[in-house]
Design a protein around this motif. Structure first.
Motif, PDB file in Angstrom:
ATOM      1  N   THR A  74       0.845  -1.201   0.000  1.00  0.00           N
ATOM      2  CA  THR A  74       0.000   0.000   0.000  1.00  0.00           C
ATOM      3  C   THR A  74       0.879   1.249   0.000  1.00  0.00           C
ATOM      4  O   THR A  74       0.647   2.184  -0.775  1.00  0.00           O
ATOM      5  N   GLY A  75       1.908   1.254   0.838  1.00  0.00           N
ATOM      6  CA  GLY A  75       2.835   2.382   0.900  1.00  0.00           C
ATOM      7  C   GLY A  75       3.551   2.595  -0.427  1.00  0.00           C
ATOM      8  O   GLY A  75       3.741   3.730  -0.868  1.00  0.00           O
ATOM      9  N   PHE A  76       3.935   1.499  -1.061  1.00  0.00           N
ATOM     10  CA  PHE A  76       4.592   1.593  -2.361  1.00  0.00           C
ATOM     11  C   PHE A  76       3.665   2.237  -3.380  1.00  0.00           C
ATOM     12  O   PHE A  76       4.064   3.125  -4.131  1.00  0.00           O
ATOM     13  N   MET A  77       2.416   1.802  -3.413  1.00  0.00           N
ATOM     14  CA  MET A  77       1.450   2.344  -4.377  1.00  0.00           C
ATOM     15  C   MET A  77       1.194   3.831  -4.109  1.00  0.00           C
ATOM     16  O   MET A  77       1.070   4.621  -5.043  1.00  0.00           O
ATOM     17  N   LEU A  78       1.143   4.205  -2.848  1.00  0.00           N
ATOM     18  CA  LEU A  78       0.957   5.619  -2.505  1.00  0.00           C
ATOM     19  C   LEU A  78       2.170   6.442  -2.930  1.00  0.00           C
ATOM     20  O   LEU A  78       2.029   7.587  -3.376  1.00  0.00           O
ATOM     21  N   LEU A  79       3.358   5.861  -2.806  1.00  0.00           N
ATOM     22  CA  LEU A  79       4.580   6.531  -3.251  1.00  0.00           C
ATOM     23  C   LEU A  79       4.546   6.763  -4.766  1.00  0.00           C
ATOM     24  O   LEU A  79       4.846   7.859  -5.246  1.00  0.00           O
ATOM     25  N   VAL A  80       4.171   5.733  -5.507  1.00  0.00           N
ATOM     26  CA  VAL A  80       4.070   5.849  -6.971  1.00  0.00           C
ATOM     27  C   VAL A  80       3.092   6.965  -7.331  1.00  0.00           C
ATOM     28  O   VAL A  80       3.377   7.797  -8.195  1.00  0.00           O
ATOM     29  N   LEU A  81       1.972   7.008  -6.628  1.00  0.00           N
ATOM     30  CA  LEU A  81       0.965   8.048  -6.875  1.00  0.00           C
ATOM     31  C   LEU A  81       1.503   9.432  -6.528  1.00  0.00           C
ATOM     32  O   LEU A  81       1.343  10.384  -7.290  1.00  0.00           O
ATOM     33  N   SER A  82       2.181   9.548  -5.399  1.00  0.00           N
ATOM     34  CA  SER A  82       2.684  10.849  -4.956  1.00  0.00           C
ATOM     35  C   SER A  82       3.786  11.389  -5.874  1.00  0.00           C
ATOM     36  O   SER A  82       3.976  12.594  -5.978  1.00  0.00           O
ATOM     37  N   LYS A  83       4.498  10.494  -6.546  1.00  0.00           N
ATOM     38  CA  LYS A  83       5.577  10.903  -7.464  1.00  0.00           C
ATOM     39  C   LYS A  83       5.060  11.095  -8.894  1.00  0.00           C
ATOM     40  O   LYS A  83       5.851  11.214  -9.831  1.00  0.00           O
ATOM     41  N   ASP A  84       3.730  11.098  -9.056  1.00  0.00           N
ATOM     42  CA  ASP A  84       3.103  11.273 -10.373  1.00  0.00           C
ATOM     43  C   ASP A  84       3.576  10.228 -11.382  1.00  0.00           C
ATOM     44  O   ASP A  84       3.805  10.523 -12.553  1.00  0.00           O
ATOM     45  N   ARG A  85       3.719   8.992 -10.933  1.00  0.00           N
ATOM     46  CA  ARG A  85       4.146   7.904 -11.804  1.00  0.00           C
ATOM     47  C   ARG A  85       3.056   6.849 -11.974  1.00  0.00           C
ATOM     48  O   ARG A  85       3.308   5.778 -12.514  1.00  0.00           O
ATOM     49  N   TYR A  86       1.839   7.149 -11.532  1.00  0.00           N
ATOM     50  CA  TYR A  86       0.778   6.150 -11.607  1.00  0.00           C
ATOM     51  C   TYR A  86       0.460   5.764 -13.053  1.00  0.00           C
ATOM     52  O   TYR A  86       0.028   4.642 -13.316  1.00  0.00           O
ATOM     53  N   ASP A  87       0.725   6.658 -13.997  1.00  0.00           N
ATOM     54  CA  ASP A  87       0.466   6.330 -15.400  1.00  0.00           C
ATOM     55  C   ASP A  87       1.364   5.196 -15.896  1.00  0.00           C
ATOM     56  O   ASP A  87       1.093   4.589 -16.923  1.00  0.00           O
ATOM     57  N   GLU A  88       2.391   4.869 -15.140  1.00  0.00           N
ATOM     58  CA  GLU A  88       3.319   3.785 -15.494  1.00  0.00           C
ATOM     59  C   GLU A  88       3.060   2.516 -14.679  1.00  0.00           C
ATOM     60  O   GLU A  88       3.853   1.572 -14.730  1.00  0.00           O
ATOM     61  N   ILE A  89       1.946   2.476 -13.938  1.00  0.00           N
ATOM     62  CA  ILE A  89       1.724   1.383 -12.980  1.00  0.00           C
ATOM     63  C   ILE A  89       1.678   0.013 -13.654  1.00  0.00           C
ATOM     64  O   ILE A  89       2.202  -0.957 -13.112  1.00  0.00           O
ATOM     65  N   ASP A  90       1.063  -0.087 -14.831  1.00  0.00           N
ATOM     66  CA  ASP A  90       0.994  -1.387 -15.507  1.00  0.00           C
ATOM     67  C   ASP A  90       2.400  -1.928 -15.783  1.00  0.00           C
ATOM     68  O   ASP A  90       2.694  -3.089 -15.489  1.00  0.00           O
ATOM     69  N   GLY A  91       3.262  -1.091 -16.327  1.00  0.00           N
ATOM     70  CA  GLY A  91       4.629  -1.498 -16.629  1.00  0.00           C
ATOM     71  C   GLY A  91       5.432  -1.828 -15.376  1.00  0.00           C
ATOM     72  O   GLY A  91       6.208  -2.786 -15.355  1.00  0.00           O
ATOM     73  N   ILE A  92       5.228  -1.032 -14.324  1.00  0.00           N
ATOM     74  CA  ILE A  92       5.937  -1.267 -13.056  1.00  0.00           C
ATOM     75  C   ILE A  92       5.564  -2.631 -12.492  1.00  0.00           C
ATOM     76  O   ILE A  92       6.436  -3.424 -12.111  1.00  0.00           O
ATOM     77  N   LEU A  93       4.271  -2.914 -12.445  1.00  0.00           N
ATOM     78  CA  LEU A  93       3.809  -4.175 -11.859  1.00  0.00           C
ATOM     79  C   LEU A  93       4.188  -5.365 -12.739  1.00  0.00           C
ATOM     80  O   LEU A  93       4.565  -6.421 -12.219  1.00  0.00           O
ATOM     81  N   GLU A  94       4.135  -5.206 -14.063  1.00  0.00           N
ATOM     82  CA  GLU A  94       4.566  -6.279 -14.963  1.00  0.00           C
ATOM     83  C   GLU A  94       6.058  -6.568 -14.785  1.00  0.00           C
ATOM     84  O   GLU A  94       6.472  -7.728 -14.777  1.00  0.00           O
ATOM     85  N   PHE A  95       6.868  -5.519 -14.661  1.00  0.00           N
ATOM     86  CA  PHE A  95       8.302  -5.683 -14.434  1.00  0.00           C
ATOM     87  C   PHE A  95       8.526  -6.472 -13.144  1.00  0.00           C
ATOM     88  O   PHE A  95       9.313  -7.416 -13.100  1.00  0.00           O
ATOM     89  N   PHE A  96       7.820  -6.079 -12.084  1.00  0.00           N
ATOM     90  CA  PHE A  96       7.950  -6.750 -10.793  1.00  0.00           C
ATOM     91  C   PHE A  96       7.592  -8.230 -10.901  1.00  0.00           C
ATOM     92  O   PHE A  96       8.330  -9.092 -10.417  1.00  0.00           O
ATOM     93  N   VAL A  97       6.452  -8.536 -11.518  1.00  0.00           N
ATOM     94  CA  VAL A  97       6.003  -9.930 -11.626  1.00  0.00           C
ATOM     95  C   VAL A  97       7.037 -10.758 -12.388  1.00  0.00           C
ATOM     96  O   VAL A  97       7.398 -11.853 -11.964  1.00  0.00           O
TER      97      VAL A  97
END
Length: 182
Positions: A74-97
């Motif tokens: 949850t903290g990680f997702m909030l960090l991504v949102l706060s850094k205005d990087r949420y538009d990259e969330i699909d790629g971030i999560l795919e990279f992680f998986v």
């Protein structure tokens, strides 16, 4: 730039999972979150909307995640949102998986056959793939494609084993066309 962002954030989440020794938990949570995004595409649209205040987006994300996901994720997702990087969330999560499956030695195989396979045949294919690869477990995806006529096509990552009748006929056709008759 997008690849740099997805890699940087994806790597950070991976390192956090390994450091906390919560690899399976994080993989499960990320997979669940990806599914949530697929089932609710309007959620990402809302979190990327330029007219919504960051505080409103944060509140929505917290309400969705708190109690359902670990505090770390949850903290990680909030960090991504706060850094205005949420538009990259699909790629971030795919990279992680992808990185986590590699770390945990989980392979993903795509098997295409001309006819539907019996469960015993599917288990045998999985067993053979585990014996011939470095993976500990294998996620199997089976598909029927009558156009391959017979045999199978197996893809794991960028490796393909094509033993289909269709490809053998195509190869034979090319060889016959190359033959010079004098």
């Amino acid at each position: 730039m997008a690849k740099l962002v997805t890699g940087t954030y994806g790597e950070a989440l991976f390192e956090l999972a390994v450091e906390e020794k919560k690899e399976q938990l994080f993989l499960d949570e990320v997979t669940t979150f990806i599914q949530l995004l697929k089932e609710n595409p309007e959620f990402s649209v809302m979190l990327n909307h330029p007219k919504l205040l960051k505080e409103e987006k944060t509140e929505v994300l917290e309400n969705v995640m708190r109690g359902k996901f670990s505090d770390e994720f949850t903290g990680f997702m909030l960090l991504v949102l706060s850094k205005d990087r949420y538009d990259e969330i699909d790629g971030i999560l795919e990279f992680f998986v992808s990185k986590m499956k590699e770390h945990m030695k989980i392979g993903t195989a795509y098997v295409t056959s001309a006819v539907s396979l019996k469960d015993s045949q599917k288990k045998e294919i999985e067993k053979r793939l585990l014996e011939t690869t470095a993976y500990k477990t294998m996620e199997m995806n089976f598909k029927v494609d009558e156009s391959i006529i017979g045999g199978m096509v197996i893809r794991i990552g960028d490796r393909v084993v094509d033993s289909s009748i269709k490809s053998k006929l195509e190869r034979l056709t090319r060889e016959l066309q190359d033959v010079q008759i004098s």
